[in-house]
Scaffold this motif. Structure first.
Motif, PDB file in Angstrom:
ATOM      1  N   VAL A  50      -6.217   9.248   4.716  1.00 24.13           N
ATOM      2  CA  VAL A  50      -6.942   8.684   3.580  1.00 24.13           C
ATOM      3  C   VAL A  50      -6.130   7.506   3.049  1.00 24.13           C
ATOM      4  CG1 VAL A  50      -8.100  10.829   2.919  1.00 24.13           C
ATOM      5  CG2 VAL A  50      -5.850  10.302   1.976  1.00 24.13           C
ATOM      6  N   GLY A  51      -6.825   6.572   2.448  1.00 26.72           N
ATOM      7  CA  GLY A  51      -6.150   5.412   1.898  1.00 26.72           C
ATOM      8  C   GLY A  51      -6.868   4.889   0.677  1.00 26.72           C
ATOM      9  N   GLY A  52      -6.168   4.128  -0.114  1.00 22.62           N
ATOM     10  CA  GLY A  52      -6.762   3.506  -1.289  1.00 22.62           C
ATOM     11  C   GLY A  52      -5.948   2.318  -1.718  1.00 22.62           C
ATOM     12  N   GLY A  53      -6.601   1.390  -2.406  1.00 22.17           N
ATOM     13  CA  GLY A  53      -5.896   0.216  -2.879  1.00 22.17           C
ATOM     14  C   GLY A  53      -6.604  -0.420  -4.052  1.00 22.17           C
ATOM     15  N   ILE A  54      -5.843  -1.154  -4.854  1.00 24.20           N
ATOM     16  CA  ILE A  54      -6.387  -1.915  -5.966  1.00 24.20           C
ATOM     17  C   ILE A  54      -5.791  -3.314  -5.912  1.00 24.20           C
ATOM     18  CG2 ILE A  54      -6.801   0.078  -7.465  1.00 24.20           C
ATOM     19  CD1 ILE A  54      -4.216  -0.599  -8.919  1.00 24.20           C
TER      20      ILE A  54
ATOM     21  N   PHE B 192     -10.069  -8.301   7.911  1.00 26.79           N
ATOM     22  CA  PHE B 192      -8.905  -8.066   7.063  1.00 26.79           C
ATOM     23  C   PHE B 192      -7.658  -7.904   7.915  1.00 26.79           C
ATOM     24  CE2 PHE B 192     -11.094  -4.070   7.796  1.00 26.79           C
ATOM     25  CZ  PHE B 192     -10.093  -3.194   8.182  1.00 26.79           C
ATOM     26  N   GLY B 193      -6.530  -8.089   7.279  1.00 29.34           N
ATOM     27  CA  GLY B 193      -5.240  -7.881   7.920  1.00 29.34           C
ATOM     28  C   GLY B 193      -4.208  -7.523   6.876  1.00 29.34           C
ATOM     29  N   GLY B 194      -3.178  -6.819   7.280  1.00 30.09           N
ATOM     30  CA  GLY B 194      -2.173  -6.408   6.307  1.00 30.09           C
ATOM     31  C   GLY B 194      -0.925  -5.859   6.950  1.00 30.09           C
ATOM     32  N   LEU B 195      -0.079  -5.290   6.107  1.00 29.25           N
ATOM     33  CA  LEU B 195       1.184  -4.693   6.524  1.00 29.25           C
ATOM     34  C   LEU B 195       1.293  -3.303   5.918  1.00 29.25           C
ATOM     35  CD1 LEU B 195       3.530  -7.750   5.803  1.00 29.25           C
ATOM     36  CD2 LEU B 195       2.641  -7.063   8.039  1.00 29.25           C
ATOM     37  N   ALA B 196       1.729  -2.336   6.728  1.00 33.59           N
ATOM     38  CA  ALA B 196       2.017  -0.984   6.252  1.00 33.59           C
ATOM     39  C   ALA B 196       3.526  -0.758   6.315  1.00 33.59           C
ATOM     40  CB  ALA B 196       1.290   0.059   7.094  1.00 33.59           C
ATOM     41  N   PHE B 197       4.059  -0.130   5.268  1.00 31.63           N
ATOM     42  CA  PHE B 197       5.489   0.165   5.179  1.00 31.63           C
ATOM     43  C   PHE B 197       5.649   1.680   5.062  1.00 31.63           C
ATOM     44  CE2 PHE B 197       4.735  -4.032   3.469  1.00 31.63           C
ATOM     45  CZ  PHE B 197       5.727  -4.812   4.045  1.00 31.63           C
TER      46      PHE B 197
ATOM     47  N   LEU C  49       3.181   9.112   4.663  1.00 36.54           N
ATOM     48  CA  LEU C  49       2.847   8.237   3.550  1.00 36.54           C
ATOM     49  C   LEU C  49       3.344   6.815   3.833  1.00 36.54           C
ATOM     50  CD1 LEU C  49       1.580   8.219   0.682  1.00 36.54           C
ATOM     51  CD2 LEU C  49       3.896   8.568  -0.217  1.00 36.54           C
ATOM     52  N   ALA C  50       2.499   5.834   3.522  1.00 36.77           N
ATOM     53  CA  ALA C  50       2.877   4.432   3.732  1.00 36.77           C
ATOM     54  C   ALA C  50       2.325   3.591   2.595  1.00 36.77           C
ATOM     55  CB  ALA C  50       2.357   3.925   5.071  1.00 36.77           C
ATOM     56  N   PHE C  51       3.103   2.598   2.189  1.00 37.28           N
ATOM     57  CA  PHE C  51       2.645   1.583   1.243  1.00 37.28           C
ATOM     58  C   PHE C  51       1.948   0.488   2.040  1.00 37.28           C
ATOM     59  CE2 PHE C  51       3.525  -2.577  -0.705  1.00 37.28           C
ATOM     60  CZ  PHE C  51       2.853  -2.410  -1.921  1.00 37.28           C
ATOM     61  N   THR C  52       0.830  -0.018   1.540  1.00 34.22           N
ATOM     62  CA  THR C  52       0.092  -1.055   2.261  1.00 34.22           C
ATOM     63  C   THR C  52      -0.175  -2.252   1.366  1.00 34.22           C
ATOM     64  OG1 THR C  52      -2.066  -0.089   1.668  1.00 34.22           O
ATOM     65  CG2 THR C  52      -1.047   0.651   3.735  1.00 34.22           C
TER      66      THR C  52
ATOM     67  N   LEU D 268      -1.813   2.756  -1.008  1.00 34.70           N
ATOM     68  CA  LEU D 268      -1.114   3.813  -0.295  1.00 34.70           C
ATOM     69  C   LEU D 268      -2.044   4.406   0.759  1.00 34.70           C
ATOM     70  CD1 LEU D 268       0.595   5.698  -3.272  1.00 34.70           C
ATOM     71  CD2 LEU D 268       1.737   4.230  -1.594  1.00 34.70           C
ATOM     72  N   ARG D 269      -1.440   4.890   1.846  1.00 33.85           N
ATOM     73  CA  ARG D 269      -2.183   5.574   2.898  1.00 33.85           C
ATOM     74  C   ARG D 269      -1.424   6.844   3.278  1.00 33.85           C
ATOM     75  NH1 ARG D 269      -2.313   2.023   7.742  1.00 33.85           N
ATOM     76  NH2 ARG D 269      -0.338   3.049   8.220  1.00 33.85           N
ATOM     77  N   TYR D 270      -2.154   7.930   3.496  1.00 32.94           N
ATOM     78  CA  TYR D 270      -1.497   9.191   3.853  1.00 32.94           C
ATOM     79  C   TYR D 270      -2.160   9.774   5.096  1.00 32.94           C
ATOM     80  CZ  TYR D 270       0.373  13.889   3.757  1.00 32.94           C
ATOM     81  OH  TYR D 270       0.997  15.059   4.111  1.00 32.94           O
ATOM     82  N   ALA D 271      -1.349  10.025   6.142  1.00 35.56           N
ATOM     83  CA  ALA D 271      -1.801  10.664   7.372  1.00 35.56           C
ATOM     84  C   ALA D 271      -1.468  12.149   7.298  1.00 35.56           C
ATOM     85  CB  ALA D 271      -1.140  10.021   8.586  1.00 35.56           C
ATOM     86  N   PHE D 272      -2.451  12.993   7.588  1.00 34.47           N
ATOM     87  CA  PHE D 272      -2.292  14.429   7.330  1.00 34.47           C
ATOM     88  C   PHE D 272      -1.392  15.143   8.326  1.00 34.47           C
ATOM     89  CE2 PHE D 272      -6.275  13.443   5.116  1.00 34.47           C
ATOM     90  CZ  PHE D 272      -5.986  13.973   3.876  1.00 34.47           C
ATOM     91  N   ASN D 273      -1.332  14.692   9.576  1.00 35.68           N
ATOM     92  CA  ASN D 273      -0.566  15.461  10.573  1.00 35.68           C
ATOM     93  C   ASN D 273       0.632  14.697  11.095  1.00 35.68           C
ATOM     94  OD1 ASN D 273      -1.896  13.522  12.007  1.00 35.68           O
ATOM     95  ND2 ASN D 273      -2.401  14.831  13.751  1.00 35.68           N
TER      96      ASN D 273
END
Length: 354
Positions: free
Chosen positions: A31-35, A169-174, A182-185, A227-232
Motif C-alpha cells: 500500500v502507498g500514499g502521498g500528499i 510519473f516517475g520518482g525515487l523510493a528510499f 517501509l520506504a519513503f517516496t 510512504l509505501r509499505y510492502a507486506f511480505n
C-alpha cells in the motif's frame, strides 16, 4: 502566474520525471500514499461571446494506492487521487477580471510501474530505487462556484464532467532499513483528460448562453511525498563483512547471472590451490546463486560456476580426481533474503579443503 513561470514549472517537473525513469524488487501486496502540491495548466477558450483565460494557484493533492509486485521490478496498482486548487487570476476579452472559485478533481487509475535496480547499471546501492510508471483510468473534473466578471460580462460555472484520462510519473523510493518493507517516496506525475466542465456567460443585457469549455485538456503536474509499505518484505539483514578465507575454506564470488571468473576470483582459487598441501584428499567445490531468477535456471548456473572454479584449480595443478563439484542453486544463502532479491554475497562458490 506568468507564462514564463508556467513554462519553468512544467520544464522543471518534466526534468525530474525524466530523471526518475529508471530496484527494490517488491513481491506481493503493498500500500502507498502521498500528499503534495500540483499545478493545473491555465484554461483558455471562448464561451458565448466571451474570450476568457483563468490561471490557478498551486493546489493540494493526495493519492492512495494498492499494488502488487511480481519480484522482477514490475508491479501493478490501482490508485485514487484528489486535487483542489483556487483561481489565481482571470481575463475576459483581453481585460483583467475579478475571479473566484476553485477547481477540484477525482482520478481513479490503474498503473503499471517499473523499479530499476541501480546495481544493474553499475551503481552498487539499494539505498535509493528509481521508478517510473504509466496509468489509465477515469478522471472527474469540477468547477465549484467559478465566477469571472468585469464591467461588461460575467462567466460562471458550477459543473463537473468525467472523462478517460492517462498519466505518466516517475520518482525515487528510499527503503527504511529499520522497518522492513517501509520506504519513503517522492515523485512527479502528469495527468491529462480531454474535457472540462461547462461555463455560462451572462452579458449586460441579461442574456445568457452556455457551451462546453473550449479547451483540449484538463491537465496538471503534481509533486508528491509519501510512504509505501510492502507486506511480505524479508527482515532486514545487517550487511555482512567481506568474507575472510580460513585455512580450509575459500569463497569465490560472481557477477549477477554470470559464471565467468573475475581477477579476484582467480586469485582466491590460486590461494586455495597453494593451500592444498599434504593430507588433503578431497576438495569440495560447491556452487550457489542468489534468489533472483527461476529456480531451474539458478541450479544450472550454480553448476556452471562450480565447474569454472574446478577448471581453474586443475589449471593450477590440482588433480581432477581430488575435486568434487556440486550445484545447490538458490539454496543455502550466505545472506538470507526474500525470493527475487539479488544479493551479491549469495552468488558464490565455496572451495572446501578436506
Amino acid at each position: 502566474m506568468s507564462k514564463m513561470s508556467r513554462t519553468l514549472v512544467a520544464a522543471s517537473a518534466l526534468a525530474v520525471l525524466a530523471s526518475g525513469a529508471s530496484a527494490q524488487n517488491l513481491r506481493g501486496f503493498y500500500v502507498g500514499g502521498g500528499i503534495g502540491g500540483f499545478y493545473q495548466f491555465s484554461d483558455e477558450g471562448v464561451v458565448g461571446n466571451a474570450k476568457y483565460s483563468q490561471d490557478w494557484s498551486i493546489g493540494a493533492v493526495g493519492v492512495l494506492s494498492l499494488g502488487y509486485g511480481f519480484g522482477n521490478g514490475i508491479r501493478t496498482e490501482i490508485e485514487g487521487a484528489f486535487r483542489s486548487a483556487d483561481i489565481d487570476s482571470t481575463d475576459l476579452n483581453g481585460q483583467a477580471a475579478n475571479g473566484s472559485g476553485k477547481a477540484q478533481s477525482y482520478a481513479f487509475m490503474a498503473n503499471v510501474v517499473y523499479d530499476l535496480d541501480l546495481r544493474l547499471i553499475g551503481i552498487n546501492t539499494t539505498a535509493v530505487v528509481p521508478y517510473f510508471g504509466l496509468g489509465i483510468g477515469y478522471h472527474i473534473g469540477s468547477f465549484d462556484n467559478i465566477r469571472m466578471s468585469n464591467s461588461t460580462i460575467t462567466v460562471t460555472s458550477d459543473d463537473q464532467d468525467g472523462r478517460f484520462a492517462y498519466q505518466v510519473f516517475g520518482g525515487l523510493a528510499f527503503p527504511i532499513a529499520s522497518v522492513p518493507g517501509l520506504a519513503f517516496t517522492t515523485e512527479v506525475r502528469y495527468i491529462n483528460d480531454d474535457h472540462g466542465p461547462e461555463l455560462k456567460t451572462v452579458n449586460t443585457s441579461g442574456g445568457t448562453s452556455t457551451s462546453k469549455l473550449n479547451r483540449s485538456e484538463f491537465a496538471s503536474i503534481s509533486v508528491l511525498f509519501g510512504l509505501r509499505y510492502a507486506f511480505n518484505a524479508a527482515p532486514a539483514v545487517a550487511a555482512a563483512a567481506a568474507p575472510v578465507a580460513s585455512a580450509r575454506t575459500f569463497l569465490v564470488f560472481f557477477d549477477w547471472s554470470k559464471a565467468d571468473l573475475t581477477d579476484r576470483g582467480r586469485q582466491i582459487i590460486g590461494e586455495a590451490a597453494a593451500s592444498r598441501g599434504s593430507g588433503v584428499t578431497r576438495i569440495e567445490v560447491n556452487g550457489f546463486t542468489d534468489r533472483s531468477g527461476p529456480a531451474d535456471y539458478n541450479m544450472q548456473l550454480s553448476i556452471r560456476r562450480a565447474n569454472a572454479v574446478a577448471a581453474e584449480l586443475v589449471r593450477r595443478g590440482v588433480p581432477r580426481n581430488e575435486i568434487v563439484t556440486r550445484g545447490f542453486g538458490e539454496e543455502n544463502n550466505l545472506v538470507p533474503t526474500a525470493d527475487g532479491v539479488r544479493e551479491p554475497q549469495n552468488r558464490r562458490v565455496e572451495i572446501i579443503l578436506r
